[in-house]
Design a protein around this motif. Structure first.
Motif, PDB file in Angstrom:
ATOM      1  N   GLU A 133       0.834  -1.198   0.000  1.00  0.00           N
ATOM      2  CA  GLU A 133       0.000   0.000   0.000  1.00  0.00           C
ATOM      3  C   GLU A 133       0.875   1.257   0.000  1.00  0.00           C
ATOM      4  O   GLU A 133       0.564   2.248  -0.656  1.00  0.00           O
ATOM      5  CB  GLU A 133      -0.933   0.006   1.216  1.00  0.00           C
ATOM      6  N   LYS A 150       2.419   1.523  -3.443  1.00  0.00           N
ATOM      7  CA  LYS A 150       1.384   1.983  -4.386  1.00  0.00           C
ATOM      8  C   LYS A 150       1.309   3.502  -4.413  1.00  0.00           C
ATOM      9  O   LYS A 150       1.129   4.109  -5.486  1.00  0.00           O
ATOM     10  CB  LYS A 150       0.039   1.379  -3.981  1.00  0.00           C
ATOM     11  N   ALA A 151       1.456   4.122  -3.247  1.00  0.00           N
ATOM     12  CA  ALA A 151       1.356   5.584  -3.155  1.00  0.00           C
ATOM     13  C   ALA A 151       2.654   6.293  -3.513  1.00  0.00           C
ATOM     14  O   ALA A 151       2.671   7.520  -3.677  1.00  0.00           O
ATOM     15  CB  ALA A 151       0.938   5.977  -1.738  1.00  0.00           C
ATOM     16  N   ASP A 152       3.742   5.544  -3.642  1.00  0.00           N
ATOM     17  CA  ASP A 152       5.059   6.138  -3.916  1.00  0.00           C
ATOM     18  C   ASP A 152       5.328   6.074  -5.424  1.00  0.00           C
ATOM     19  O   ASP A 152       5.895   5.110  -5.932  1.00  0.00           O
ATOM     20  CB  ASP A 152       6.135   5.382  -3.130  1.00  0.00           C
ATOM     21  N   THR A 153       4.939   7.108  -6.128  1.00  0.00           N
ATOM     22  CA  THR A 153       5.061   7.101  -7.593  1.00  0.00           C
ATOM     23  C   THR A 153       6.505   7.139  -8.074  1.00  0.00           C
ATOM     24  O   THR A 153       6.785   6.825  -9.231  1.00  0.00           O
ATOM     25  CB  THR A 153       4.305   8.304  -8.189  1.00  0.00           C
ATOM     26  N   ARG A 181       0.387  -2.004  -8.625  1.00  0.00           N
ATOM     27  CA  ARG A 181       1.275  -1.148  -9.423  1.00  0.00           C
ATOM     28  C   ARG A 181       1.835  -1.947 -10.595  1.00  0.00           C
ATOM     29  O   ARG A 181       3.009  -2.305 -10.632  1.00  0.00           O
ATOM     30  CB  ARG A 181       2.425  -0.635  -8.546  1.00  0.00           C
ATOM     31  N   ARG A 231       1.797   5.061   8.571  1.00  0.00           N
ATOM     32  CA  ARG A 231       0.439   4.643   8.229  1.00  0.00           C
ATOM     33  C   ARG A 231      -0.064   3.682   9.300  1.00  0.00           C
ATOM     34  O   ARG A 231       0.636   2.733   9.672  1.00  0.00           O
ATOM     35  CB  ARG A 231       0.430   3.969   6.861  1.00  0.00           C
TER      36      ARG A 231
END
Length: 430
Positions: free
Chosen positions: A173, A176-179, A209, A410
């Motif tokens: 997760e 996923k948020a770490d582009t 991803r 998180r």
């Protein structure tokens, strides 16, 4: 005649008074302790991990015993820990299990190897079927291969740690948020747990991803590698900007030391980078780029003086040496839930205790958990943590005196950590 009469009177007086004199001592005699047998590696390359478990289990038992122990119909019984060194080997574990059963110890705990846990589940199942009057209940504090609560689920086995899939869900997760993450390298220990970590990473990254390329995927012999520099060189050559590993113990410490020494700047997404020497080994290179996942961490309390802080500080007072600074909340949860299940069952009989554990809930001032009856997997919150300098603000406690600690990035509520189970459990008649 007079002497004979006096002797008879003396004998009669003793017959009356001696039991009365002895009865208080007899009443004060302590009840038999409830024994817990720990089978794990206490020597060899992972001895530090086994020693950390002994400290944590001993601390949890001390806390239960400090409140009088476990209350049964005949009175209060203390808990007692016995340790059996398996050198982290399957065959040695089975030998130690036979010793444990010979001593009629009803509760077995283990966790630092999923391969060992799988073998012990089979051994416990066979033993309990063969000798129903000498059953054993297996409580697992760290063996996280998902198969243990899926295909291999057993009525006689309960897991108190999040499975590898549950931990990986938290890590992916974040990825996923770490582009900025585009290329991931997978590395792990070559046994059931390491293979499961790699499998979970591949599946979850593909779903969350699909643009990420997995540029390396390899397993290394567990506890055998002394220099991870060649592995770090492969990661650098592959252009990896992130590494996922389930390594633990010295295999994790030596891996991150090699990364630091080589100046390798990739992010590390780990299961255990907050433990057993890893923060000091990573050092400055880990600030802001190393992450770990666990059911709790020392800085989880949020505010000074919180119940979480008080719990951690009490442990540090009990074990003040920096090298001993690693507290597993799940082991306290396990011992507390066992004690309450014994009391609920009114017996230390493993079958009765197992039924009492199913669906049992744990609640403290800062943590809650539920033992899922379907597969005997504990459902509890998880924290994704990021490594920071202890003086950076918001880090009240560093790890092992290293000057580095972890900050919550998180928080994942318990209901969001739960995953489906394929367990089809066979239960004995009540």
């Amino acid at each position: 005649m007079k002497l004979r009469l006096s002797s008879r009177l003396l004998s009669l007086a003793l017959a009356i008074t001696l039991p009365l004199a002895l009865s208080p001592a007899r009443a004060a005699a302590p009840l038999a302790p409830i024994r817990i047998g720990m089978i794990d590696g206490l020597s060899g390359p992972f001895a530090n991990a086994g020693e950390a478990v002994v400290r944590n289990i001993s601390y949890a038992i001390e806390r239960v015993n400090a409140r009088g122990g476990v209350t049964l119909p005949d009175g209060k019984h203390l808990l007692q820990l016995s340790t059996f060194d398996n050198k982290l080997g399957v065959e040695d574990s089975l030998v130690q299990f036979r010793q444990l059963t010979d001593e009629r110890i009803p509760f077995l705990i283990e966790g630092n190897s999923s391969a060992v846990a799988a073998a012990l589940i089979d051994a416990v199942n066979k033993h309990n079927q063969r000798e129903p009057d000498r059953r054993v209940l297996f409580l697992n504090y760290s063996a996280v291969d998902p198969t243990l609560t899926n295909e291999k689920c057993s009525f006689w086995h309960f897991r108190f740690d999040a499975s590898a899939d549950m931990r990986m869900q938290a890590l992916t997760e974040a990825i996923k948020a770490d582009t900025a993450t585009r290329k991931v390298y997978l590395i792990g220990q070559d046994y059931s747990f390491g293979r499961q970590v790699a499998k979970a990473a591949r599946e979850q990254l593909a779903a969350k991803r699909p643009d990420i390329a997995i540029v390396g995927d390899e397993l290394h012999p567990i506890g055998k590698i002394k220099d991870f520099a060649p592995y770090i060189a492969k990661m650098r050559s592959a252009g990896a900007d992130a590494v996922i590993t389930g390594n633990w113990g010295n295999d994790l410490t030596l891996l991150v030391k090699a990364a630091r020494d080589a100046g390798f700047k990739a992010k590390f997404y780990t299961f255990y980078a907050n433990s057993l020497g890893a923060p000091a080994a990573i050092g400055e290179a880990g600030v802001g780029v190393v992450r770990a996942v666990a059911e709790w961490h020392p800085n989880a309390g949020g505010n000074p003086g919180s119940p979480s802080d008080a719990y951690y500080q009490a442990f540090r007072q009990r074990y003040p040496q920096p090298k001993d600074d690693y507290l597993y909340l799940r082991m306290q949860v396990m011992i507390d839930m066992l004690a309450k299940a014994i009391e609920k069952a009114g017996s230390a009989d493993p079958k009765a205790v197992a039924y009492a554990l199913e669906g049992a809930q744990y609640q403290s001032a800062f943590h809650s958990a539920t033992m899922r009856a379907q597969d005997h997997q504990l459902i509890q919150p998880l924290y994704l943590m990021q490594m920071q300098r202890a003086d950076s603000g918001g880090i009240r406690f560093d790890n092992e005196g290293s000057g580095y600690g972890f900050r919550t990035e998180r928080f994942i509520p318990a209901e969001q950590t739960a995953l489906p189970s394929s367990c089809r459990m066979q239960r004995p008649p009540r």
